[in-house]
Write a protein that holds these residues in place. Structure first.
Motif, PDB file in Angstrom:
ATOM      1  N   ILE A 166       2.222   7.654 -11.396  1.00  0.00           N
ATOM      2  CA  ILE A 166       1.003   7.730 -10.596  1.00  0.00           C
ATOM      3  C   ILE A 166      -0.224   7.376 -11.422  1.00  0.00           C
ATOM      4  N   ASN A 167       0.032   6.839 -12.622  1.00  0.00           N
ATOM      5  CA  ASN A 167      -1.044   6.346 -13.481  1.00  0.00           C
ATOM      6  C   ASN A 167      -2.089   7.398 -13.827  1.00  0.00           C
ATOM      7  N   ALA A 168      -1.636   8.647 -13.959  1.00  0.00           N
ATOM      8  CA  ALA A 168      -2.580   9.720 -14.274  1.00  0.00           C
ATOM      9  C   ALA A 168      -3.262   9.492 -15.617  1.00  0.00           C
ATOM     10  N   SER A 169      -2.547   8.857 -16.537  1.00  0.00           N
ATOM     11  CA  SER A 169      -3.121   8.646 -17.858  1.00  0.00           C
ATOM     12  C   SER A 169      -4.105   7.485 -17.883  1.00  0.00           C
ATOM     13  N   LYS A 170      -4.123   6.666 -16.824  1.00  0.00           N
ATOM     14  CA  LYS A 170      -4.961   5.470 -16.813  1.00  0.00           C
ATOM     15  C   LYS A 170      -6.181   5.613 -15.905  1.00  0.00           C
ATOM     16  N   LYS A 171      -6.188   6.622 -15.087  1.00  0.00           N
ATOM     17  CA  LYS A 171      -7.277   6.775 -14.139  1.00  0.00           C
ATOM     18  C   LYS A 171      -7.994   8.093 -14.371  1.00  0.00           C
ATOM     19  N   THR A 172      -9.270   8.066 -14.164  1.00  0.00           N
ATOM     20  CA  THR A 172     -10.031   9.304 -14.291  1.00  0.00           C
ATOM     21  C   THR A 172      -9.770  10.192 -13.089  1.00  0.00           C
ATOM     22  N   LEU A 173     -10.068  11.463 -13.238  1.00  0.00           N
ATOM     23  CA  LEU A 173      -9.928  12.392 -12.119  1.00  0.00           C
ATOM     24  C   LEU A 173     -10.742  11.889 -10.928  1.00  0.00           C
ATOM     25  N   ARG A 174     -11.932  11.386 -11.198  1.00  0.00           N
ATOM     26  CA  ARG A 174     -12.779  10.873 -10.118  1.00  0.00           C
ATOM     27  C   ARG A 174     -12.110   9.694  -9.410  1.00  0.00           C
ATOM     28  N   GLY A 175     -11.385   8.903 -10.193  1.00  0.00           N
ATOM     29  CA  GLY A 175     -10.682   7.777  -9.600  1.00  0.00           C
ATOM     30  C   GLY A 175      -9.645   8.218  -8.583  1.00  0.00           C
ATOM     31  N   HIS A 176      -8.958   9.309  -8.877  1.00  0.00           N
ATOM     32  CA  HIS A 176      -7.964   9.848  -7.937  1.00  0.00           C
ATOM     33  C   HIS A 176      -8.647  10.417  -6.696  1.00  0.00           C
ATOM     34  N   VAL A 177      -9.797  11.055  -6.890  1.00  0.00           N
ATOM     35  CA  VAL A 177     -10.556  11.572  -5.750  1.00  0.00           C
ATOM     36  C   VAL A 177     -10.973  10.418  -4.835  1.00  0.00           C
ATOM     37  N   ASP A 178     -11.483   9.349  -5.437  1.00  0.00           N
ATOM     38  CA  ASP A 178     -11.926   8.193  -4.655  1.00  0.00           C
ATOM     39  C   ASP A 178     -10.759   7.547  -3.915  1.00  0.00           C
ATOM     40  N   GLU A 179      -9.602   7.447  -4.582  1.00  0.00           N
ATOM     41  CA  GLU A 179      -8.446   6.826  -3.944  1.00  0.00           C
ATOM     42  C   GLU A 179      -7.913   7.688  -2.802  1.00  0.00           C
ATOM     43  N   ALA A 180      -7.899   9.000  -2.987  1.00  0.00           N
ATOM     44  CA  ALA A 180      -7.466   9.894  -1.910  1.00  0.00           C
ATOM     45  C   ALA A 180      -8.389   9.756  -0.699  1.00  0.00           C
ATOM     46  N   ASN A 181      -9.687   9.684  -0.963  1.00  0.00           N
ATOM     47  CA  ASN A 181     -10.650   9.493   0.128  1.00  0.00           C
ATOM     48  C   ASN A 181     -10.441   8.156   0.818  1.00  0.00           C
ATOM     49  N   ARG A 182     -10.147   7.119   0.045  1.00  0.00           N
ATOM     50  CA  ARG A 182      -9.932   5.796   0.635  1.00  0.00           C
ATOM     51  C   ARG A 182      -8.708   5.796   1.549  1.00  0.00           C
ATOM     52  N   LEU A 183      -7.627   6.434   1.101  1.00  0.00           N
ATOM     53  CA  LEU A 183      -6.413   6.496   1.922  1.00  0.00           C
ATOM     54  C   LEU A 183      -6.678   7.205   3.252  1.00  0.00           C
ATOM     55  N   LEU A 184      -7.472   8.262   3.191  1.00  0.00           N
ATOM     56  CA  LEU A 184      -7.823   8.975   4.427  1.00  0.00           C
ATOM     57  C   LEU A 184      -8.707   8.114   5.322  1.00  0.00           C
ATOM     58  N   ARG A 185      -9.749   7.567   4.729  1.00  0.00           N
ATOM     59  CA  ARG A 185     -10.757   6.834   5.504  1.00  0.00           C
ATOM     60  C   ARG A 185     -10.213   5.537   6.103  1.00  0.00           C
ATOM     61  N   GLU A 186      -9.449   4.778   5.302  1.00  0.00           N
ATOM     62  CA  GLU A 186      -9.047   3.439   5.723  1.00  0.00           C
ATOM     63  C   GLU A 186      -7.702   3.391   6.447  1.00  0.00           C
ATOM     64  N   ILE A 187      -6.855   4.395   6.240  1.00  0.00           N
ATOM     65  CA  ILE A 187      -5.519   4.315   6.837  1.00  0.00           C
ATOM     66  C   ILE A 187      -5.191   5.512   7.729  1.00  0.00           C
ATOM     67  N   ILE A 188      -5.238   6.718   7.155  1.00  0.00           N
ATOM     68  CA  ILE A 188      -4.810   7.877   7.942  1.00  0.00           C
ATOM     69  C   ILE A 188      -5.768   8.168   9.092  1.00  0.00           C
ATOM     70  N   ASP A 189      -7.077   8.118   8.839  1.00  0.00           N
ATOM     71  CA  ASP A 189      -8.039   8.362   9.927  1.00  0.00           C
ATOM     72  C   ASP A 189      -7.807   7.413  11.106  1.00  0.00           C
ATOM     73  N   PRO A 190      -7.705   6.094  10.864  1.00  0.00           N
ATOM     74  CA  PRO A 190      -7.447   5.188  11.994  1.00  0.00           C
ATOM     75  C   PRO A 190      -6.120   5.456  12.698  1.00  0.00           C
ATOM     76  N   LEU A 191      -5.088   5.779  11.914  1.00  0.00           N
ATOM     77  CA  LEU A 191      -3.788   6.054  12.524  1.00  0.00           C
ATOM     78  C   LEU A 191      -3.823   7.303  13.404  1.00  0.00           C
ATOM     79  N   LEU A 192      -4.734   8.223  13.088  1.00  0.00           N
ATOM     80  CA  LEU A 192      -4.835   9.466  13.875  1.00  0.00           C
ATOM     81  C   LEU A 192      -5.471   9.249  15.236  1.00  0.00           C
ATOM     82  N   LEU A 193      -6.151   8.126  15.429  1.00  0.00           N
ATOM     83  CA  LEU A 193      -6.883   7.921  16.679  1.00  0.00           C
ATOM     84  C   LEU A 193      -5.979   8.000  17.907  1.00  0.00           C
ATOM     85  N   ARG A 194      -4.771   7.463  17.800  1.00  0.00           N
ATOM     86  CA  ARG A 194      -3.873   7.476  18.963  1.00  0.00           C
ATOM     87  C   ARG A 194      -3.520   8.893  19.384  1.00  0.00           C
TER      88      ARG A 194
END
Length: 214
Positions: A166-194
């Motif tokens: 999961i590239n924990a050694s290559k990404k900052t903690l903030r990077g993981h926070v941003d990626e988690a937010n992106r997954l929610l915003r760009e994929i899971i949120d839209p999929l929830l609309l139905r």
């Protein structure tokens, strides 16, 4: 974590719990399931990096011994299921690797224990459904085992292969926070609309979990 990251992390956990409590609703959607797995990896990476950053030398030996004891206990519990599985599937190679006694685990050096436990995790995770249905090993038990192992490994100078994945050694903690937010915003949120129209209760519960609490 800073205060903003803590708020996001709490939201991530709420979302994770909501989705897991409603798995039967979305599990038939491959992209939803794939994204949920990726989201879980980001959340876990945040937790691991925060724990690593919080470690200090005071009381570290005591804490390490306590965590080792927990690793040994959880490892032994899973070894029993793996031993039965190896016997039933006539997997002699796996059977020869297994340790089914507390004293056997206690004799292992720190790095040897991490390596052995890692082999167990890598064996069980791909077969989680089988171990749950046939041996009563729940997904939460395996996740708890992995979390304890990931907490112990850095204390003995071992980098878990799972963390590398999961590239924990290559990404900052903030990077993981941003990626988690992106997954929610760009994929899971839209999929929830139905589900707003076909399962309003689930949709509303999800929206509530997405709320950032100050």
């Amino acid at each position: 974590m800073n205060q903003e990251e803590v708020k996001y992390y709490r939201m991530f956990i709420a979302v994770k719990n909501t989705l897991e409590n409603n798995t039967s609703i979305w599990s038939g959607n491959p992209k939803f399931a794939e994204t949920k797995t990726n989201f879980d990896s980001e959340v876990k990476a945040i937790s691991l990096l925060d724990k690593e950053a919080s470690l200090n030398t005071k009381g570290q030996t005591r804490d390490k011994n306590q965590i080792r004891s927990a690793v040994e206990q959880k490892t032994l519990m899973l070894s029993g299921a793996l031993t039965a599985h190896a016997a039933l599937t006539q997997n002699e190679t796996l059977k020869e690797k297994l340790i089914t006694s507390k004293s056997g685990l206690e004799r292992l050096k720190e790095t040897e224990l991490v390596t052995y436990a890692g082999i167990m995790a890598d064996t069980i995770v791909p077969l989680q459904q089988t171990f749950t249905s046939d041996y009563g090993v729940t997904e939460s038990e395996v996740e708890d085992f992995q979390t304890t192992l990931d907490e112990y490994a850095p204390l003995v100078g071992v980098t878990r292969q799972r963390q590398a994945k999961i590239n924990a050694s290559k990404k900052t903690l903030r990077g993981h926070v941003d990626e988690a937010n992106r997954l929610l915003r760009e994929i899971i949120d839209p999929l929830l609309l139905r589900y707003k129209y076909i399962n309003a209760e689930f949709y509303n519960e999800y929206q509530q979990s997405r709320t950032i609490v100050d």
